[in-house]
Motif scaffolding. Structure first.
Motif, PDB file in Angstrom:
ATOM      1  N   LEU A  11       8.052  10.503   9.189  1.00 48.61           N
ATOM      2  CA  LEU A  11       7.398   9.672  10.209  1.00 48.61           C
ATOM      3  C   LEU A  11       5.917   9.451   9.903  1.00 48.61           C
ATOM      4  CD1 LEU A  11       9.065  11.039  13.473  1.00 48.61           C
ATOM      5  CD2 LEU A  11       9.558   8.907  12.248  1.00 48.61           C
ATOM      6  N   LEU A  12       5.243  10.492   9.443  1.00 45.17           N
ATOM      7  CA  LEU A  12       3.828  10.335   9.090  1.00 45.17           C
ATOM      8  C   LEU A  12       3.653   9.438   7.870  1.00 45.17           C
ATOM      9  CD1 LEU A  12       2.564  13.950   9.742  1.00 45.17           C
ATOM     10  CD2 LEU A  12       1.760  11.875  10.887  1.00 45.17           C
ATOM     11  N   GLY A  13       4.587   9.509   6.923  1.00 46.62           N
ATOM     12  CA  GLY A  13       4.539   8.616   5.772  1.00 46.62           C
ATOM     13  C   GLY A  13       4.704   7.163   6.185  1.00 46.62           C
ATOM     14  N   LEU A  14       5.647   6.904   7.084  1.00 42.05           N
ATOM     15  CA  LEU A  14       5.825   5.542   7.593  1.00 42.05           C
ATOM     16  C   LEU A  14       4.606   5.078   8.386  1.00 42.05           C
ATOM     17  CD1 LEU A  14       9.574   5.692   8.693  1.00 42.05           C
ATOM     18  CD2 LEU A  14       8.605   4.498   6.721  1.00 42.05           C
ATOM     19  N   LEU A  15       4.027   5.983   9.139  1.00 43.86           N
ATOM     20  CA  LEU A  15       2.801   5.654   9.883  1.00 43.86           C
ATOM     21  C   LEU A  15       1.666   5.314   8.934  1.00 43.86           C
ATOM     22  CD1 LEU A  15       1.448   5.564  12.714  1.00 43.86           C
ATOM     23  CD2 LEU A  15       0.802   7.939  12.327  1.00 43.86           C
ATOM     24  N   TRP A  17       1.894   3.894   6.137  1.00 43.31           N
ATOM     25  CA  TRP A  17       2.116   2.561   5.584  1.00 43.31           C
ATOM     26  C   TRP A  17       1.946   1.459   6.620  1.00 43.31           C
ATOM     27  CZ3 TRP A  17       7.110   3.323   2.209  1.00 43.31           C
ATOM     28  CH2 TRP A  17       6.771   4.066   1.057  1.00 43.31           C
ATOM     29  N   THR A  18       2.167   1.749   7.899  1.00 43.29           N
ATOM     30  CA  THR A  18       2.093   0.699   8.918  1.00 43.29           C
ATOM     31  C   THR A  18       0.715   0.573   9.558  1.00 43.29           C
ATOM     32  OG1 THR A  18       2.959   2.202  10.604  1.00 43.29           O
ATOM     33  CG2 THR A  18       4.544   0.782   9.470  1.00 43.29           C
ATOM     34  N   LEU A  19      -0.046   1.634   9.594  1.00 43.31           N
ATOM     35  CA  LEU A  19      -1.371   1.570  10.241  1.00 43.31           C
ATOM     36  C   LEU A  19      -2.285   0.484   9.675  1.00 43.31           C
ATOM     37  CD1 LEU A  19      -2.500   5.226  11.047  1.00 43.31           C
ATOM     38  CD2 LEU A  19      -2.198   3.336  12.626  1.00 43.31           C
ATOM     39  N   PRO A  20      -2.329   0.252   8.374  1.00 44.16           N
ATOM     40  CA  PRO A  20      -3.228  -0.798   7.871  1.00 44.16           C
ATOM     41  C   PRO A  20      -2.887  -2.202   8.372  1.00 44.16           C
ATOM     42  CG  PRO A  20      -2.611   0.665   6.106  1.00 44.16           C
ATOM     43  CD  PRO A  20      -1.758   1.027   7.283  1.00 44.16           C
ATOM     44  N   PHE A  21      -1.665  -2.401   8.823  1.00 43.06           N
ATOM     45  CA  PHE A  21      -1.262  -3.723   9.290  1.00 43.06           C
ATOM     46  C   PHE A  21      -1.530  -3.943  10.772  1.00 43.06           C
ATOM     47  CE2 PHE A  21       1.495  -2.976   5.569  1.00 43.06           C
ATOM     48  CZ  PHE A  21       0.990  -4.000   4.772  1.00 43.06           C
ATOM     49  N   LEU A  31      -8.801   2.376  10.704  1.00 44.67           N
ATOM     50  CA  LEU A  31      -7.352   2.452  10.510  1.00 44.67           C
ATOM     51  C   LEU A  31      -7.003   2.937   9.110  1.00 44.67           C
ATOM     52  CD1 LEU A  31      -6.206  -0.769  12.354  1.00 44.67           C
ATOM     53  CD2 LEU A  31      -5.837   1.582  13.063  1.00 44.67           C
ATOM     54  N   ALA A  32      -7.806   2.575   8.127  1.00 41.83           N
ATOM     55  CA  ALA A  32      -7.578   3.046   6.768  1.00 41.83           C
ATOM     56  C   ALA A  32      -7.773   4.560   6.687  1.00 41.83           C
ATOM     57  CB  ALA A  32      -8.508   2.341   5.792  1.00 41.83           C
ATOM     58  N   VAL A  33      -8.761   5.056   7.378  1.00 41.49           N
ATOM     59  CA  VAL A  33      -8.998   6.506   7.402  1.00 41.49           C
ATOM     60  C   VAL A  33      -7.840   7.219   8.089  1.00 41.49           C
ATOM     61  CG1 VAL A  33     -10.488   8.308   8.357  1.00 41.49           C
ATOM     62  CG2 VAL A  33     -11.501   6.310   7.249  1.00 41.49           C
ATOM     63  N   MET A  34      -7.369   6.665   9.207  1.00 42.18           N
ATOM     64  CA  MET A  34      -6.224   7.269   9.892  1.00 42.18           C
ATOM     65  C   MET A  34      -4.968   7.209   9.023  1.00 42.18           C
ATOM     66  SD  MET A  34      -6.564   6.317  13.918  1.00 42.18           S
ATOM     67  CE  MET A  34      -6.922   4.578  13.767  1.00 42.18           C
ATOM     68  N   SER A  35      -4.800   6.123   8.281  1.00 39.10           N
ATOM     69  CA  SER A  35      -3.657   5.982   7.390  1.00 39.10           C
ATOM     70  C   SER A  35      -3.686   7.036   6.289  1.00 39.10           C
ATOM     71  CB  SER A  35      -3.654   4.576   6.778  1.00 39.10           C
ATOM     72  OG  SER A  35      -2.677   4.451   5.792  1.00 39.10           O
ATOM     73  N   MET A  36      -4.843   7.230   5.684  1.00 38.32           N
ATOM     74  CA  MET A  36      -4.959   8.252   4.631  1.00 38.32           C
ATOM     75  C   MET A  36      -4.758   9.655   5.222  1.00 38.32           C
ATOM     76  SD  MET A  36      -5.241   6.544   1.938  1.00 38.32           S
ATOM     77  CE  MET A  36      -5.759   7.666   0.670  1.00 38.32           C
ATOM     78  N   GLY A  37      -5.220   9.867   6.452  1.00 35.32           N
ATOM     79  CA  GLY A  37      -4.992  11.153   7.117  1.00 35.32           C
ATOM     80  C   GLY A  37      -3.511  11.403   7.369  1.00 35.32           C
ATOM     81  N   ALA A  38      -2.784  10.358   7.790  1.00 35.33           N
ATOM     82  CA  ALA A  38      -1.342  10.493   8.004  1.00 35.33           C
ATOM     83  C   ALA A  38      -0.634  10.792   6.684  1.00 35.33           C
ATOM     84  CB  ALA A  38      -0.783   9.219   8.639  1.00 35.33           C
ATOM     85  N   ILE A  77       1.564   8.207  -1.990  1.00 31.46           N
ATOM     86  CA  ILE A  77       0.125   8.110  -2.254  1.00 31.46           C
ATOM     87  C   ILE A  77      -0.237   6.743  -2.819  1.00 31.46           C
ATOM     88  CG2 ILE A  77      -1.740   8.989  -3.711  1.00 31.46           C
ATOM     89  CD1 ILE A  77      -0.387  11.763  -3.479  1.00 31.46           C
ATOM     90  N   ILE A  78       0.512   6.275  -3.807  1.00 34.24           N
ATOM     91  CA  ILE A  78       0.190   5.000  -4.454  1.00 34.24           C
ATOM     92  C   ILE A  78       0.307   3.838  -3.473  1.00 34.24           C
ATOM     93  CG2 ILE A  78       0.997   3.357  -6.207  1.00 34.24           C
ATOM     94  CD1 ILE A  78       1.699   5.868  -7.922  1.00 34.24           C
ATOM     95  N   VAL A  79       1.404   3.787  -2.726  1.00 33.68           N
ATOM     96  CA  VAL A  79       1.584   2.680  -1.775  1.00 33.68           C
ATOM     97  C   VAL A  79       0.543   2.742  -0.671  1.00 33.68           C
ATOM     98  CG1 VAL A  79       3.165   1.673  -0.084  1.00 33.68           C
ATOM     99  CG2 VAL A  79       4.015   2.378  -2.317  1.00 33.68           C
ATOM    100  N   THR A  80       0.227   3.915  -0.179  1.00 30.24           N
ATOM    101  CA  THR A  80      -0.784   4.033   0.873  1.00 30.24           C
ATOM    102  C   THR A  80      -2.138   3.544   0.384  1.00 30.24           C
ATOM    103  OG1 THR A  80       0.383   5.920   1.848  1.00 30.24           O
ATOM    104  CG2 THR A  80      -1.911   5.632   2.479  1.00 30.24           C
ATOM    105  N   ILE A  81      -2.520   3.928  -0.814  1.00 28.16           N
ATOM    106  CA  ILE A  81      -3.800   3.479  -1.365  1.00 28.16           C
ATOM    107  C   ILE A  81      -3.796   1.961  -1.556  1.00 28.16           C
ATOM    108  CG2 ILE A  81      -5.261   3.535  -3.425  1.00 28.16           C
ATOM    109  CD1 ILE A  81      -4.545   6.541  -3.631  1.00 28.16           C
TER     110      ILE A  81
END
Length: 97
Positions: A11-15, A17-21, A31-38, A77-81
């Motif tokens: 769930l955190l991995g999906l979060l 990926w979705t937070l930047p959108f 949101l990018a910071v929260m995404s990297m934190g997730a 990691i790669i997709v999130t970045i």
């Protein structure tokens, strides 16, 4: 209770990926910071799960899943970045225009 580490990781991995959108905020940087934190929490959950497997001595589970977990972690990691970078570049172009 330990099985929730895998569910939470997913769930955190999906979060991550979705937070930047999410576009309801003007500042995508937060949101990018929260995404990297997730993403980091997701990976931490996997580390805790592997620690649990070591503690109980379930070596066959470790040998069966370690390759897949390593691959999935790299993809996460790669997709999130990439998603965060693309979103921030899009925002920067919107501000400059």
């Amino acid at each position: 209770m330990i099985v929730w580490l895998n569910v939470g990781s997913l769930l955190l991995g999906l979060l991550a990926w979705t937070l930047p959108f999410v576009t309801f905020r003007k500042n995508q940087l937060s949101l990018a910071v929260m995404s990297m934190g997730a993403c980091a929490l997701s990976l931490s959950f996997q580390i805790f799960y592997h620690h649990h497997l070591v503690k109980i001595g379930d070596w066959s589970a470790l040998m069966d899943t370690s390759g897949a977990v390593a691959f999935a972690s790299a993809v996460l990691i790669i997709v999130t970045i990439l998603v965060n970078a693309l979103t921030l570049m899009r925002e920067k172009k919107g501000v400059a225009a």
